[in-house]
Design a protein around this motif. Sequence first.
Motif, mmCIF file in Angstrom:
data_model
loop_
_atom_site.group_PDB
_atom_site.id
_atom_site.type_symbol
_atom_site.label_atom_id
_atom_site.label_comp_id
_atom_site.label_asym_id
_atom_site.label_seq_id
_atom_site.Cartn_x
_atom_site.Cartn_y
_atom_site.Cartn_z
ATOM 1 N N UNK A 145 -23.648 -19.811 -6.052
ATOM 2 C CA UNK A 145 -23.492 -18.459 -6.594
ATOM 3 C C UNK A 145 -22.017 -18.166 -6.782
ATOM 4 N N UNK A 146 -21.731 -17.271 -7.703
ATOM 5 C CA UNK A 146 -20.346 -16.925 -7.997
ATOM 6 C C UNK A 146 -20.291 -15.448 -8.371
ATOM 7 N N UNK A 147 -19.257 -14.764 -7.902
ATOM 8 C CA UNK A 147 -19.079 -13.356 -8.240
ATOM 9 C C UNK A 147 -17.592 -13.078 -8.363
ATOM 10 N N UNK A 148 -17.218 -12.342 -9.396
ATOM 11 C CA UNK A 148 -15.817 -11.984 -9.641
ATOM 12 C C UNK A 148 -15.762 -10.481 -9.916
ATOM 13 N N UNK A 149 -14.957 -9.783 -9.133
ATOM 14 C CA UNK A 149 -14.864 -8.335 -9.289
ATOM 15 C C UNK A 149 -13.441 -7.880 -8.987
ATOM 16 N N UNK A 150 -13.095 -6.717 -9.489
ATOM 17 C CA UNK A 150 -11.797 -6.136 -9.204
ATOM 18 C C UNK A 150 -11.944 -4.624 -9.135
ATOM 19 N N UNK A 151 -11.036 -3.991 -8.412
ATOM 20 C CA UNK A 151 -11.130 -2.549 -8.243
ATOM 21 C C UNK A 151 -9.767 -1.901 -8.210
ATOM 22 N N UNK A 152 -9.757 -0.574 -8.297
ATOM 23 C CA UNK A 152 -8.537 0.220 -8.305
ATOM 24 C C UNK A 152 -8.776 1.437 -7.431
ATOM 25 N N UNK A 153 -7.872 1.719 -6.501
ATOM 26 C CA UNK A 153 -8.045 2.794 -5.541
ATOM 27 C C UNK A 153 -6.971 3.879 -5.718
ATOM 28 N N UNK A 154 -7.156 4.816 -6.637
ATOM 29 C CA UNK A 154 -6.183 5.906 -6.793
ATOM 30 C C UNK A 154 -6.324 6.957 -5.704
ATOM 31 N N UNK A 155 -5.253 7.696 -5.479
ATOM 32 C CA UNK A 155 -5.252 8.774 -4.497
ATOM 33 C C UNK A 155 -4.276 9.853 -4.960
ATOM 34 N N UNK A 156 -4.698 11.097 -4.890
ATOM 35 C CA UNK A 156 -3.837 12.209 -5.267
ATOM 36 C C UNK A 156 -4.076 13.371 -4.319
ATOM 37 N N UNK A 157 -3.016 14.091 -3.980
ATOM 38 C CA UNK A 157 -3.158 15.235 -3.085
ATOM 39 C C UNK A 157 -2.081 16.269 -3.389
ATOM 40 N N UNK A 158 -2.405 17.509 -3.100
ATOM 41 C CA UNK A 158 -1.478 18.630 -3.242
ATOM 42 C C UNK A 158 -1.459 19.400 -1.930
ATOM 43 N N UNK A 159 -0.244 19.823 -1.522
ATOM 44 C CA UNK A 159 -0.058 20.500 -0.249
ATOM 45 C C UNK A 159 0.694 21.802 -0.485
ATOM 46 N N UNK A 160 0.189 22.898 0.093
ATOM 47 C CA UNK A 160 0.852 24.189 -0.031
ATOM 48 C C UNK A 160 1.205 24.720 1.359
ATOM 49 N N UNK A 161 2.462 25.083 1.545
ATOM 50 C CA UNK A 161 2.885 25.761 2.767
ATOM 51 C C UNK A 161 2.852 27.266 2.486
ATOM 52 N N UNK A 162 1.735 27.896 2.762
ATOM 53 C CA UNK A 162 1.594 29.321 2.482
ATOM 54 C C UNK A 162 2.535 30.145 3.356
ATOM 55 N N UNK A 163 2.619 29.774 4.621
ATOM 56 C CA UNK A 163 3.571 30.354 5.570
ATOM 57 C C UNK A 163 4.010 29.210 6.475
ATOM 58 N N UNK A 164 5.014 29.426 7.345
ATOM 59 C CA UNK A 164 5.388 28.358 8.282
ATOM 60 C C UNK A 164 4.234 27.898 9.175
ATOM 61 N N UNK A 165 3.185 28.737 9.313
ATOM 62 C CA UNK A 165 2.083 28.403 10.215
ATOM 63 C C UNK A 165 0.756 28.168 9.511
ATOM 64 N N UNK A 166 0.750 28.208 8.190
ATOM 65 C CA UNK A 166 -0.493 27.998 7.446
ATOM 66 C C UNK A 166 -0.242 27.008 6.311
ATOM 67 N N UNK A 167 -1.004 25.919 6.321
ATOM 68 C CA UNK A 167 -0.883 24.881 5.301
ATOM 69 C C UNK A 167 -2.268 24.630 4.717
ATOM 70 N N UNK A 168 -2.350 24.539 3.402
ATOM 71 C CA UNK A 168 -3.606 24.178 2.747
ATOM 72 C C UNK A 168 -3.389 22.934 1.888
ATOM 73 N N UNK A 169 -4.473 22.237 1.602
ATOM 74 C CA UNK A 169 -4.355 21.025 0.792
ATOM 75 C C UNK A 169 -5.645 20.768 0.027
ATOM 76 N N UNK A 170 -5.512 20.012 -1.046
ATOM 77 C CA UNK A 170 -6.656 19.442 -1.764
ATOM 78 C C UNK A 170 -6.326 17.979 -2.023
ATOM 79 N N UNK A 171 -7.336 17.143 -2.031
ATOM 80 C CA UNK A 171 -7.104 15.708 -2.214
ATOM 81 C C UNK A 171 -8.307 15.070 -2.881
#
Length: 226
Positions: free
Chosen positions: A8-34
């Motif tokens: 048997x034979x198998x050939x595959x390839x992949x790509x792993x992107x990553x993106x994130x955004x970080x907001x410092x709303x105040x010195x004590x509150x941080x939000x993010x999306x990723x």
Amino acid sequence: MPQLDDPADIREKGFNPHASLLWHLTPDIITYVAAAKGFRPGGVQSGAPFLPSDNVPAVFHSDTIWDYESGIRTQWFHKTLQVDVSGFYERWKNPQYSQQNSSGLLAYITNAGGVKSLGGNLALQWLTPIKGLSLNANGGYVRAVTTQPYDFSNSVAPVGTPWPFAPHWQTATTLAYNVDVGEIGLQGQLTHTYISKAKNDLVQQLDVFDYQQLDANLGVSDLSAL
């Protein structure tokens, strides 16, 4: 000694992107999306020639997963209390799945179509007013179900079947106390964990887990040796 070849034979390839955004709303509150993608390569089926009656494929294919997550981290009362909340949504394509053959004596890897997961986490860390006493609590919820039917040995797991070994609820809570008495350090820790019920297999759907555990630890250290 007899030789066994797996042609048997198998050939595959992949790509792993990553993106994130970080907001410092105040010195004590941080939000993010990723958003992130994961890729796992496939392979040649080991032991497939021993399982002719189950129509075991010679190879299993890669699987990919997209994860979308958002959360918030907060600090309160002069940074003695930290509370983190996050939520996620995942789409898993062609998940690799370990399937036992019809006799239950051997296992092989196959691809199970698709899975979607929705869940959230809550984490709390508190340095109490009592010196040396702290509380850590973590809890998570997830609902992971199939998005395509899964066929095996004349049985079908329909769309919406719970993914095996994926409990809805998991919690861990630790109360710890550390105090120094002269040159002696005393430590105590009490931990409670809980894992809710899950299923063992896509087709059998037998219950597993659903237990609680309580652990206690005591320690003494010589501070003069540090």
